[in-house]
Every structure is written in structure tokens, then in C-alpha cells.
Design a protein around this motif. Structure first.
Motif, PDB file in Angstrom:
ATOM      1  N   ALA A 147       0.849  -1.196   0.000  1.00  0.00           N
ATOM      2  CA  ALA A 147       0.000   0.000   0.000  1.00  0.00           C
ATOM      3  C   ALA A 147       0.885   1.248   0.000  1.00  0.00           C
ATOM      4  O   ALA A 147       2.065   1.195   0.369  1.00  0.00           O
ATOM      5  CB  ALA A 147      -0.904  -0.008   1.226  1.00  0.00           C
ATOM      6  N   THR A 148       0.298   2.368  -0.406  1.00  0.00           N
ATOM      7  CA  THR A 148       1.037   3.632  -0.548  1.00  0.00           C
ATOM      8  C   THR A 148       0.395   4.706   0.340  1.00  0.00           C
ATOM      9  O   THR A 148      -0.695   4.489   0.887  1.00  0.00           O
ATOM     10  CB  THR A 148       0.964   4.106  -2.016  1.00  0.00           C
ATOM     11  N   PRO A 149       1.027   5.892   0.453  1.00  0.00           N
ATOM     12  CA  PRO A 149       0.404   6.973   1.235  1.00  0.00           C
ATOM     13  C   PRO A 149      -1.005   7.343   0.751  1.00  0.00           C
ATOM     14  O   PRO A 149      -1.842   7.764   1.545  1.00  0.00           O
ATOM     15  CB  PRO A 149       1.378   8.144   1.047  1.00  0.00           C
ATOM     16  N   VAL A 150      -1.280   7.160  -0.550  1.00  0.00           N
ATOM     17  CA  VAL A 150      -2.631   7.466  -1.064  1.00  0.00           C
ATOM     18  C   VAL A 150      -3.658   6.505  -0.447  1.00  0.00           C
ATOM     19  O   VAL A 150      -4.744   6.912  -0.026  1.00  0.00           O
ATOM     20  CB  VAL A 150      -2.658   7.399  -2.617  1.00  0.00           C
ATOM     21  N   ASP A 151      -3.304   5.205  -0.358  1.00  0.00           N
ATOM     22  CA  ASP A 151      -4.205   4.231   0.285  1.00  0.00           C
ATOM     23  C   ASP A 151      -4.421   4.607   1.750  1.00  0.00           C
ATOM     24  O   ASP A 151      -5.535   4.534   2.270  1.00  0.00           O
ATOM     25  CB  ASP A 151      -3.601   2.817   0.205  1.00  0.00           C
ATOM     26  N   PHE A 152      -3.342   5.010   2.406  1.00  0.00           N
ATOM     27  CA  PHE A 152      -3.398   5.430   3.811  1.00  0.00           C
ATOM     28  C   PHE A 152      -4.346   6.626   3.958  1.00  0.00           C
ATOM     29  O   PHE A 152      -5.215   6.649   4.825  1.00  0.00           O
ATOM     30  CB  PHE A 152      -1.977   5.795   4.272  1.00  0.00           C
ATOM     31  N   ALA A 153      -4.172   7.629   3.075  1.00  0.00           N
ATOM     32  CA  ALA A 153      -4.970   8.863   3.158  1.00  0.00           C
ATOM     33  C   ALA A 153      -6.463   8.562   3.035  1.00  0.00           C
ATOM     34  O   ALA A 153      -7.275   9.046   3.830  1.00  0.00           O
ATOM     35  CB  ALA A 153      -4.530   9.835   2.062  1.00  0.00           C
ATOM     36  N   TYR A 154      -6.834   7.729   2.047  1.00  0.00           N
ATOM     37  CA  TYR A 154      -8.258   7.406   1.865  1.00  0.00           C
ATOM     38  C   TYR A 154      -8.790   6.532   2.995  1.00  0.00           C
ATOM     39  O   TYR A 154      -9.970   6.568   3.308  1.00  0.00           O
ATOM     40  CB  TYR A 154      -8.500   6.745   0.504  1.00  0.00           C
ATOM     41  N   HIS A 155      -7.921   5.744   3.608  1.00  0.00           N
ATOM     42  CA  HIS A 155      -8.360   4.929   4.746  1.00  0.00           C
ATOM     43  C   HIS A 155      -8.729   5.834   5.926  1.00  0.00           C
ATOM     44  O   HIS A 155      -9.691   5.582   6.637  1.00  0.00           O
ATOM     45  CB  HIS A 155      -7.248   3.953   5.163  1.00  0.00           C
ATOM     46  N   VAL A 156      -7.942   6.905   6.109  1.00  0.00           N
ATOM     47  CA  VAL A 156      -8.190   7.817   7.237  1.00  0.00           C
ATOM     48  C   VAL A 156      -9.475   8.611   6.996  1.00  0.00           C
ATOM     49  O   VAL A 156     -10.359   8.656   7.843  1.00  0.00           O
ATOM     50  CB  VAL A 156      -6.980   8.761   7.451  1.00  0.00           C
ATOM     51  N   HIS A 157      -9.590   9.245   5.807  1.00  0.00           N
ATOM     52  CA  HIS A 157     -10.793  10.031   5.505  1.00  0.00           C
ATOM     53  C   HIS A 157     -10.799  10.393   4.022  1.00  0.00           C
ATOM     54  O   HIS A 157      -9.748  10.706   3.454  1.00  0.00           O
ATOM     55  CB  HIS A 157     -10.817  11.317   6.350  1.00  0.00           C
ATOM     56  N   THR A 158     -11.986  10.390   3.417  1.00  0.00           N
ATOM     57  CA  THR A 158     -12.092  10.714   1.985  1.00  0.00           C
ATOM     58  C   THR A 158     -11.545  12.116   1.698  1.00  0.00           C
ATOM     59  O   THR A 158     -10.844  12.329   0.706  1.00  0.00           O
ATOM     60  CB  THR A 158     -13.570  10.621   1.525  1.00  0.00           C
ATOM     61  N   TYR A 159     -11.843  13.080   2.582  1.00  0.00           N
ATOM     62  CA  TYR A 159     -11.374  14.463   2.363  1.00  0.00           C
ATOM     63  C   TYR A 159      -9.846  14.491   2.292  1.00  0.00           C
ATOM     64  O   TYR A 159      -9.261  15.147   1.426  1.00  0.00           O
ATOM     65  CB  TYR A 159     -11.873  15.381   3.491  1.00  0.00           C
TER      66      TYR A 159
END
Length: 465
Positions: A391-403
Motif C-alpha cells: 500500500a502507498t500513502p494514497v491508500d493510507f490517506a483514503y483509509h483515514v478520511h475521503t477528504y
């Protein structure tokens, strides 16, 4: 009531035999015994005894409900609907997997009965034709062991993997048995000496011990570790061939024991892990340390309470034992119900499988989101985020919150600026840099985003801008 269910099942399966030649009742009985060992409730154990009745006998679900009530009938119906997952063309296979996750969301106990059923089927595989042996073993490794892992069921996952291993990779299994097992047995003798010393020391410090035992690493799990490039099949590089488990009565005692062990023996730097303060995403808790033991030999030690031990062995099933599960909790898809974080992935699966019609795309997503090995990374506040490997930081970001996903412009990994396509590693601390003026995510992110959550949202947002 369980006795009545056994008598009912025995009568229903009268005259039927398994491929092994033993009476058919032996299979539902072993399924129910596994469920009882997991500490599950009476209805689940009864459903385990009756799970093959509607399909294989003259009795139907109406008979089950009349004799044992609607709850048992619903569980048996869930198992019957699930049928058998088979690699029979990609469409059928994808459809069966969809059914499995929907049934898990309706009542998590359905998959637990299915696990117990599969476990006994694996134990009797030798009586089936070779091609059937391989198919069932392969499916068990890829699907059932992966789901058991996501549900934190270490004991069940390990048993499924070790029973399937000889049928899926016979040559590799033979190598492990002949070359590696003798080394584990040697290590076990050394660990017995360590255990004697620990017992004495803890008694001296008046620490109440529930149990201390050596646990050899499971064969398939060890094989998977050995074939990684870092180990290159060299067993001397693996410290946890046999882990010593120390089970005590309280969390405070776990930390006291850790202190005592470190006074006795020097710990290896970087090998102390506190999964009590920072549990794994599937709920696993324990203190781990690796020490230079007697004669300078390296030993791994795990310290936990009895409750943590049951959680590690039986995962989600352990909640019944500790009465942490009420009626509404069984139904993840229930209206207005928020599932616990560790089960949220099942609800996510049910939600996004409605969106994905294409079977190939669905299976690809499943491979990443469910069946791939997991890593866990941390937010700057120390919250654990559970993601698939690669997984990448983009996957991490969307896991935390869509915004945060939609507005991310960069990332810091362990305090260092990193590009959004960087592959995350276990234990990384990830911080997302956002740009509030950003209109939409970039379509280029689809080249490296791995999870369905991220990919689905990137596609939707990019389409609308």
C-alpha cells in the motif's frame, strides 16, 4: 439441548458414511467440538451439529426451526446458502465469494461454523481423489486461512495452513519435514531449560503463572518466512522457531515479567514489541522480546494475559467467551449499527461489492483487500491503520478520511518527505500533507493505489471533475 441436537443429527444422518468409511455423524460432531473449544454460544454449537441436515437428509430447515428455534435455523440456512466455494469458472467463483461476505455481514457466526467445518474436512482429505485434495487445500490456504487471519484467529489459521500445506506444495512440505523439523526439536530442548529458569525466577518474585510453554512455529508460516529473500532458506536467521509463551493473570504482571526477564538476560536491540499498548489491527495483544539466553542462544518470549491468549488463538470467537458480544453485534449489516473497527472491513466489502459488477475486477480487489498479507502503519498520533502489503500513502490517506485522500499533495514517512507512490512498510509513521485548494485527486494515482477504497474514490472524483 446440545444432546438433543446430537440425537437429531444422528437420526437424520443414519446409514450415511463419509469417504473415510466412518459414520457421517462424526463430521458434524467434530465441527461442533471445534466450535465449543472456541467458546462459542449454544446456538452456534447446535448449528454446527445440524449444518449438513437440510442438504444431505430428509429433514429440512422447517424441521430445524420447529425443534431448535429461529436463531439456529438462520445459522443453518446461512451455511446451506453458502454451499461450497469452488473454482468452477471465474463468474461462479466470484459469485460464491460475494455470498460468503454477505453471510459474514449478516451473522459473523456463519463463517465461524464454516471454518470449523472446513477444518475437519481438511483432516480427512487423504480419502479423496488427488485433484479434489489439491483444489480443497488450495482454496483453504487462499480463502479460509486469509479470513481466519483477518478475524484474528491464529489457532484456526495455523491449523488450516498446516493441514493444506502437504497437498498444495508436497515437495516443499517434504523439505520442511526432513530438513527443518529436526532443528525445531533441538531448539525445543533448549527452550525447556529456559522455561525452568523462568519458573523459578517468577516464583521468587511471587508472580502468579497461568502457564508457561514452548510453542514451535507452525510449519507453513515458517516456510513462508524462510522463502523471503532476507532469510533465503537459512533457518539460523530465524529467532522464533520456538517461542516461549508466558501467560499471567494481569496486564501489570505482563510488564513486571518483562522487567524480570531483562534482568536475567540481555534483550536483543530493536526486538522488544509492545502489542498491549499498541494492539495489531486484528486485536492481537502481547509483549514480545528476544533475549540472549543461556549459552548465548537466542530465544523469543511472548508475555500475555489469559484473555489476550484466547483472543490470539480464537480472535473474534473469543468475544463470546467473555460475553462481549450481544445480539445486535452479530449482525454487522444491521441498520444503524457501527461495527467495531476490526470488523469494519467486512462491511466495506459488502458495500463495494455492490459497486463492482465485473467478476475479474472483483477478484483482483479481493486479492488485495482481503487475501494479501497485511501491514500496519501509524498516524502521527499513534493510531494503527491496517493496510495490504505494498500500500502507498494514497491508500493510507483514503483509509483515514475521503477528504484527506481527495486533498492530499504529499506525505512524510517517519519524518521524511516521501512521494505518494512510496511503498509503505510495517511500523511506518505516516503523515499526509493536504492542499485545501486541490479540486480533485489525480487519475495518475490509479497507477499505484492498491486498495478498493482508494481506487473507487479516485475514479468517482476524477469522473466528476
Amino acid at each position: 439441548m446440545i444432546r438433543l441436537a446430537y440425537d437429531f443429527a444422528e437420526q437424520a444422518h443414519q446409514g450415511q458414511a463419509r469417504k473415510s468409511g466412518e459414520p457421517y455423524i462424526e463430521h458434524p460432531l467434530q465441527t461442533a467440538i471445534t466450535l465449543a473449544k472456541m467458546g462459542l454460544d449454544q446456538d452456534t454449537i447446535i448449528a454446527g451439529l445440524l449444518h449438513d441436515v437440510p442438504e444431505d437428509t430428509k429433514f429440512n430447515l422447517v424441521d430445524v426451526e420447529k425443534n431448535f428455534g429461529p436463531e439456529v435455523a438462520n445459522l443453518v440456512a446461512g451455511i446451506t446458502k453458502l454451499g461450497i466455494i469452488k473454482y468452477r469458472g471465474i463468474e461462479k467463483y466470484a459469485e460464491n465469494l460475494r455470498k460468503m461476505f454477505i453471510s459474514m455481514a449478516q451473522d459473523i457466526r456463519i463463517i465461524l461454523i464454516k471454518m470449523a467445518d472446513r477444518l475437519h474436512n481438511l483432516k480427512t482429505l487423504k480419502y479423496l481423489p488427488p485433484e479434489k485434495q489439491k483444489r480443497i487445500a488450495q482454496e483453504s490456504l487462499e480463502i479460509y486461512a486469509s479470513i481466519a487471519n483477518r478475524l484474528g484467529m491464529g489457532q484456526i489459521k495455523g491449523e488450516i495452513e498446516d493441514l493444506a500445506f502437504p497437498y498444495v506444495l508436497p515437495e516443499e512440505y517434504r523439505w520442511m519435514k526432513e530438513e527443518i523439523l529436526p532443528k525445531i526439536e533441538l531448539k525445543m530442548e533448549h527452550v525447556e531449560q529456559v522455561i525452568k529458569t523462568i519458573r523459578k525466577e517468577l516464583a521468587k518474585n511471587r508472580i502468579q503463572i497461568v502457564s508457561i510453554h514452548g510453542r514451535p512455529k507452525r510449519l507453513y508460516s515458517l516456510y513462508k518466512k524462510l522463502i523471503k529473500p532476507h532469510y533465503n532458506r537459512d533457518v539460523s536467521k530465524i529467532y522464533d522457531l520456538v517461542a516461549t509463551r508466558i501467560i499471567v493473570t494481569s496486564v501489570a504482571d505482563c510488564y513486571k515479567v518483562l522487567g524480570i526477564l531483562h534482568q536475567l538476560w540481555k534483550p536483543l536491540p530493536g526486538r522488544i514489541k509492545d502489542y498491549i499498548a499498541q494492539p495489531k489491527p486484528n486485536g492481537y495483544q502481547s509483549l514480545h522480546t528476544t533475549i540472549f539466553g543461556p549459552e548465548g542462544k537466542i530465544v523469543e518470549l511472548q508475555i500475555r494475559t489469559n484473555k489476550m491468549h484466547e483472543q490470539a488463538e480464537y480472535g473474534i470467537a473469543a468475544h463470546w467467551h467473555y460475553k462481549e458480544w450481544d445480539k445486535k453485534n452479530k449482525k454487522i449489516a444491521g441498520k444503524g449499527y457501527t461495527p467495531p473497527e476490526k470488523l469494519k472491513w467486512i462491511q466495506d466489502l459488502v458495500n463495494w461489492q455492490k459497486e463492482i459488477q465485473d467478476s475479474q475486477q472483483y477478484l483482483t480487489s479481493l486479492t488485495v483487500d482481503v487475501f494479501k498479507n497485511r501491514i500496519f502503519v501509524l498516524t502521527p498520533k499513534g493510531d494503527v491503520i491496517d493496510l495490504p502489503e505494498e500500500a502507498t500513502p494514497v491508500d493510507f490517506a483514503y483509509h483515514v478520511h475521503t477528504y484527506i485522500g481527495d486533498h492530499c499533495s504529499g506525505s512524510r514517512i517517519n519524518g521524511q518527505i516521501a512521494s505518494l507512490d512510496t511503498v509503505l512498510k510495517n511500523g511506518d509513521v505516516v503523515e499526509i500533507i493536504t492542499d485545501k485548494n486541490r479540486k480533485a485527486p489525480s487519475r495518475d494515482w490509479l497507477k499505484f493505489a492498491k486498495t478498493q477504497a482508494a481506487r473507487g474514490k479516485i475514479r468517482n472524483r476524477a469522473r466528476n471533475h
